[in-house]
Design an enzyme around this catalytic site. Sequence first.
Site: not given
Ligand SMILES: [Mn+2]
Length: 291
Positions: A86, A112, A114, A116, A129, A216, A261
């Site tokens: 990413h 996503d 996450h 990030d 990432h 992602d 990803e």
């Molecule tokens: Mn990500």
Amino acid sequence: MNQDKLHLIGYASGIAGVDVRCGEGPINLQSILDNKKYSWNAMLKPELNASIPIEQSVRQLCESLATQVSQALHHRQRLVVLGGDHSCAIGTWSGVYDALHASGDVGLIWVDAHMDSHTPETTHTGRIHGMPMACLLGHGLPMLTRILHAAPKVKPENVCLIGARSFEEGEAALLQRLNVKVYLMDEVKQRGFETVWEEAVLHVNRHTIGFGISLDLDGLDPHDAPGVDVPVLDGIRAKEMGDALSRVADDPRLVVTEIVEFDPARDYDRKTEKLIVSFIEHIAKGKPHDG
Ligand SMILES: [Mn+2]
């Protein structure tokens, strides 16, 4: 130039992520996507040199990607960027900023598991990432926040995160401080993905000339998209994501879509690969922009 064709750029790098094999993702996709329907502008690969620090390699690669993206937008191409880890988002949205900031701001929907949104001060792993969202908002290593331009590449009020369910306090605190709209996975489940998605589309279009999508694949449920390096259970169902992409494919405000990803080494039954191809086909079916 054929404006009907969908243009693709591969970011064949996993050096900023958990598993370098993630860099094989776009190469794998290039080998199976029909070249008559798609036009590959570039396949970017990192310079493999142990004496260069990773952040330096990522910066170089993102600068190349940003230049490619900016050129594609200047030619009014319909564009999808394929990762790779990413960190490519730093390049993609720096390129979008370069091409369009004179006309206005661009919004960003970030799907996503996450956030990030780490900076070198909050990261637990040091991996880049986990930092691209923060970088694009102007927080992090200057060599990554200042690609092509010193300014932040997106404004917090024009960003929406969807599907977050695995994150650390430091990055959540940054997003909260900046007042970024975050739909945690709990809310997505409660209210339904479609409702949240449509709300996000409105949100990122309030003060902008257009918007982009950074998808992602780990935002999706790992049962649907197993070919990722950091799977987190209970994600967005692939069918719902595909339907959402179908709906926005015709939206003239959609500037660039990024799908990242994908790690073919962790895929099984080519499930994730087929899913990405279907997503790209959804986007390709959208109407070309008016010249
Ligand atoms: Mn990500």
